[in-house]
Design a protein around this motif. Sequence first.
Motif, PDB file in Angstrom:
ATOM      1  N   LYS A  75       0.834  -1.195   0.000  1.00 26.96           N
ATOM      2  CA  LYS A  75       0.000   0.000   0.000  1.00 26.96           C
ATOM      3  C   LYS A  75       0.868   1.244   0.000  1.00 26.96           C
ATOM      4  CE  LYS A  75      -3.448   2.447   2.796  1.00 26.96           C
ATOM      5  NZ  LYS A  75      -4.273   2.852   1.633  1.00 26.96           N
ATOM      6  N   LEU A  76       0.586   2.151  -0.927  1.00 31.72           N
ATOM      7  CA  LEU A  76       1.359   3.383  -1.005  1.00 31.72           C
ATOM      8  C   LEU A  76       0.932   4.322   0.121  1.00 31.72           C
ATOM      9  CD1 LEU A  76       1.310   4.017  -4.871  1.00 31.72           C
ATOM     10  CD2 LEU A  76       2.917   2.667  -3.502  1.00 31.72           C
ATOM     11  N   LEU A  77       1.917   4.841   0.831  1.00 34.20           N
ATOM     12  CA  LEU A  77       1.618   5.691   1.975  1.00 34.20           C
ATOM     13  C   LEU A  77       1.368   7.147   1.581  1.00 34.20           C
ATOM     14  CD1 LEU A  77       4.168   4.218   4.537  1.00 34.20           C
ATOM     15  CD2 LEU A  77       1.747   3.664   4.219  1.00 34.20           C
ATOM     16  N   ALA A  78       1.775   7.525   0.372  1.00 34.82           N
ATOM     17  CA  ALA A  78       1.502   8.868  -0.161  1.00 34.82           C
ATOM     18  C   ALA A  78       1.372   8.717  -1.675  1.00 34.82           C
ATOM     19  CB  ALA A  78       2.603   9.847   0.208  1.00 34.82           C
ATOM     20  N   SER A  79       0.287   8.138  -2.087  1.00 31.00           N
ATOM     21  CA  SER A  79       0.103   7.799  -3.503  1.00 31.00           C
ATOM     22  C   SER A  79       0.305   9.018  -4.398  1.00 31.00           C
ATOM     23  CB  SER A  79      -1.312   7.243  -3.727  1.00 31.00           C
ATOM     24  OG  SER A  79      -1.526   7.007  -5.106  1.00 31.00           O
ATOM     25  N   PRO A  80       1.032   8.863  -5.508  1.00 38.32           N
ATOM     26  CA  PRO A  80       1.239   9.975  -6.427  1.00 38.32           C
ATOM     27  C   PRO A  80       0.136  10.107  -7.469  1.00 38.32           C
ATOM     28  CG  PRO A  80       2.549   8.114  -7.154  1.00 38.32           C
ATOM     29  CD  PRO A  80       1.838   7.679  -5.890  1.00 38.32           C
ATOM     30  N   TYR A  81      -1.009   9.443  -7.250  1.00 46.83           N
ATOM     31  CA  TYR A  81      -2.115   9.477  -8.206  1.00 46.83           C
ATOM     32  C   TYR A  81      -3.261  10.328  -7.676  1.00 46.83           C
ATOM     33  CZ  TYR A  81       0.453   5.546 -10.137  1.00 46.83           C
ATOM     34  OH  TYR A  81       1.441   4.749 -10.661  1.00 46.83           O
ATOM     35  N   GLU A  82      -3.712  11.252  -8.484  1.00 50.33           N
ATOM     36  CA  GLU A  82      -4.805  12.142  -8.081  1.00 50.33           C
ATOM     37  C   GLU A  82      -6.055  11.375  -7.683  1.00 50.33           C
ATOM     38  OE1 GLU A  82      -7.703  15.468 -10.197  1.00 50.33           O
ATOM     39  OE2 GLU A  82      -5.627  15.278 -10.881  1.00 50.33           O
ATOM     40  N   SER A  83      -6.392  10.353  -8.451  1.00 51.13           N
ATOM     41  CA  SER A  83      -7.621   9.605  -8.178  1.00 51.13           C
ATOM     42  C   SER A  83      -7.587   8.926  -6.816  1.00 51.13           C
ATOM     43  CB  SER A  83      -7.869   8.567  -9.272  1.00 51.13           C
ATOM     44  OG  SER A  83      -6.731   7.748  -9.468  1.00 51.13           O
ATOM     45  N   ALA A  84      -6.410   8.580  -6.326  1.00 51.21           N
ATOM     46  CA  ALA A  84      -6.311   7.941  -5.014  1.00 51.21           C
ATOM     47  C   ALA A  84      -6.778   8.866  -3.908  1.00 51.21           C
ATOM     48  CB  ALA A  84      -4.867   7.496  -4.757  1.00 51.21           C
ATOM     49  N   TYR A  85      -6.716  10.175  -4.143  1.00 49.16           N
ATOM     50  CA  TYR A  85      -7.152  11.153  -3.152  1.00 49.16           C
ATOM     51  C   TYR A  85      -8.570  11.646  -3.415  1.00 49.16           C
ATOM     52  CZ  TYR A  85      -2.503  11.359  -1.173  1.00 49.16           C
ATOM     53  OH  TYR A  85      -1.336  11.037  -0.535  1.00 49.16           O
ATOM     54  N   ARG A  86      -8.956  11.737  -4.665  1.00 47.99           N
ATOM     55  CA  ARG A  86     -10.236  12.356  -4.997  1.00 47.99           C
ATOM     56  C   ARG A  86     -11.364  11.350  -5.188  1.00 47.99           C
ATOM     57  NH1 ARG A  86     -10.044  16.640  -9.497  1.00 47.99           N
ATOM     58  NH2 ARG A  86     -11.956  17.207  -8.386  1.00 47.99           N
ATOM     59  N   ASN A  87     -11.013  10.077  -5.396  1.00 44.14           N
ATOM     60  CA  ASN A  87     -12.027   9.044  -5.539  1.00 44.14           C
ATOM     61  C   ASN A  87     -12.460   8.571  -4.153  1.00 44.14           C
ATOM     62  OD1 ASN A  87     -12.546   5.851  -5.744  1.00 44.14           O
ATOM     63  ND2 ASN A  87     -13.237   6.853  -7.624  1.00 44.14           N
ATOM     64  N   ALA A  88     -13.747   8.386  -3.963  1.00 42.99           N
ATOM     65  CA  ALA A  88     -14.277   8.038  -2.637  1.00 42.99           C
ATOM     66  C   ALA A  88     -13.696   6.733  -2.115  1.00 42.99           C
ATOM     67  CB  ALA A  88     -15.801   7.955  -2.692  1.00 42.99           C
ATOM     68  N   GLN A  89     -13.385   5.811  -3.022  1.00 40.27           N
ATOM     69  CA  GLN A  89     -12.823   4.524  -2.614  1.00 40.27           C
ATOM     70  C   GLN A  89     -11.297   4.524  -2.618  1.00 40.27           C
ATOM     71  OE1 GLN A  89     -15.488   4.599  -4.993  1.00 40.27           O
ATOM     72  NE2 GLN A  89     -16.808   4.355  -3.201  1.00 40.27           N
ATOM     73  N   GLY A  90     -10.698   5.635  -2.998  1.00 37.68           N
ATOM     74  CA  GLY A  90      -9.249   5.715  -3.044  1.00 37.68           C
ATOM     75  C   GLY A  90      -8.636   4.863  -4.133  1.00 37.68           C
ATOM     76  N   LEU A  91      -9.371   4.639  -5.222  1.00 37.53           N
ATOM     77  CA  LEU A  91      -8.914   3.785  -6.309  1.00 37.53           C
ATOM     78  C   LEU A  91      -8.261   4.618  -7.407  1.00 37.53           C
ATOM     79  CD1 LEU A  91     -12.079   1.507  -6.604  1.00 37.53           C
ATOM     80  CD2 LEU A  91      -9.974   1.043  -5.311  1.00 37.53           C
ATOM     81  N   VAL A  92      -7.375   3.984  -8.170  1.00 36.82           N
ATOM     82  CA  VAL A  92      -6.743   4.649  -9.307  1.00 36.82           C
ATOM     83  C   VAL A  92      -7.449   4.232 -10.593  1.00 36.82           C
ATOM     84  CG1 VAL A  92      -4.534   4.817  -8.135  1.00 36.82           C
ATOM     85  CG2 VAL A  92      -5.006   2.834  -9.565  1.00 36.82           C
ATOM     86  N   MET A  93      -7.133   4.940 -11.670  1.00 36.23           N
ATOM     87  CA  MET A  93      -7.748   4.702 -12.980  1.00 36.23           C
ATOM     88  C   MET A  93      -9.269   4.801 -12.909  1.00 36.23           C
ATOM     89  SD  MET A  93      -5.563   4.485 -15.390  1.00 36.23           S
ATOM     90  CE  MET A  93      -6.528   3.778 -16.726  1.00 36.23           C
ATOM     91  N   GLN A  94      -9.748   5.864 -12.286  1.00 35.46           N
ATOM     92  CA  GLN A  94     -11.177   6.113 -12.164  1.00 35.46           C
ATOM     93  C   GLN A  94     -11.554   7.350 -12.985  1.00 35.46           C
ATOM     94  OE1 GLN A  94     -13.099   3.800 -10.398  1.00 35.46           O
ATOM     95  NE2 GLN A  94     -11.118   2.759 -10.436  1.00 35.46           N
ATOM     96  N   GLU A  95     -12.730   7.886 -12.754  1.00 37.09           N
ATOM     97  CA  GLU A  95     -13.200   9.017 -13.549  1.00 37.09           C
ATOM     98  C   GLU A  95     -12.295  10.229 -13.407  1.00 37.09           C
ATOM     99  OE1 GLU A  95     -16.486  10.993 -10.523  1.00 37.09           O
ATOM    100  OE2 GLU A  95     -17.157   9.538 -12.036  1.00 37.09           O
ATOM    101  N   GLU A  96     -11.624  10.344 -12.259  1.00 37.62           N
ATOM    102  CA  GLU A  96     -10.685  11.449 -12.088  1.00 37.62           C
ATOM    103  C   GLU A  96      -9.531  11.337 -13.074  1.00 37.62           C
ATOM    104  OE1 GLU A  96     -13.048  10.797  -8.494  1.00 37.62           O
ATOM    105  OE2 GLU A  96     -11.733   9.451  -9.624  1.00 37.62           O
ATOM    106  N   THR A  97      -9.075  10.109 -13.310  1.00 39.04           N
ATOM    107  CA  THR A  97      -8.005   9.885 -14.275  1.00 39.04           C
ATOM    108  C   THR A  97      -8.455  10.280 -15.673  1.00 39.04           C
ATOM    109  OG1 THR A  97      -7.308   8.002 -12.931  1.00 39.04           O
ATOM    110  CG2 THR A  97      -6.358   8.176 -15.132  1.00 39.04           C
ATOM    111  N   ILE A  98      -9.679   9.907 -16.033  1.00 42.24           N
ATOM    112  CA  ILE A  98     -10.210  10.239 -17.354  1.00 42.24           C
ATOM    113  C   ILE A  98     -10.359  11.750 -17.508  1.00 42.24           C
ATOM    114  CG2 ILE A  98     -12.125   9.889 -18.948  1.00 42.24           C
ATOM    115  CD1 ILE A  98     -10.337   7.421 -18.359  1.00 42.24           C
ATOM    116  N   ALA A  99     -10.742  12.436 -16.430  1.00 39.73           N
ATOM    117  CA  ALA A  99     -10.874  13.893 -16.490  1.00 39.73           C
ATOM    118  C   ALA A  99      -9.526  14.546 -16.792  1.00 39.73           C
ATOM    119  CB  ALA A  99     -11.446  14.424 -15.180  1.00 39.73           C
TER     120      ALA A  99
END
Length: 208
Positions: A75-99
């Motif tokens: 588990k990344l302790l400070a994920s460098p992915y925007e979606s990990a912070y802005r997605n409610a589930q903390g997942l990557v490759m989500q709608e935030e990524t597409i935006a």
Amino acid sequence: MPNHTFDRITDLAKRYSLYSLFKQYYQGEWELARKVAATIQQYVPVNDNLSFQQDHQLDEAALFDYNRLFVGPGKLLASPYESAYRNAQGLVMQEETIAVRQFYLQAGIEVSNKNAIPDDHLGLEFEFICYLLSREGERLQADDSSTANHYAALYQEFCQQHILSWVYQHCDDILTHGRTWLCRDTAIALVRFLQREEANFLSKEEFV
């Protein structure tokens, strides 16, 4: 060339240099941390007691700390992915990524290896900012202030929608979980730099 245009180009070059260093740092060139600090302290007054010193070791402990925060495994302790912070589930490759991908396309570019690295990786977001700043500078040098202002407005919009919405929290996580000067001081430098950008470039309603 008017003095205000020359000053704007000069400042763009400095800001581009900082963003480029942060981009490289987040894309794996973690040894650049000292250079980040040396540059940031020339450009942004830093009151924090940053510990970047020539006698600090860029050793296995620093690399381990960098990996546990940003790379893995685990588990990344400070994920460098925007979606990990802005997605409610903390997942990557989500709608935030597409935006983010759509914003890149709006500016006429796309990630070359988009199927390997999510578009909202911070290193790629900083690379995109470098592109916008470089295009702004090129158009100013060509005496095309209208197009230059278009790129400046895109920079402002991208930072407001994507960078400022999560990077401060990301840096807080680094300061909470980071164990070495390498990551902690670079996070402090990034915060101070973005605060300067907010004060000077991200609250303007128009460009000159």
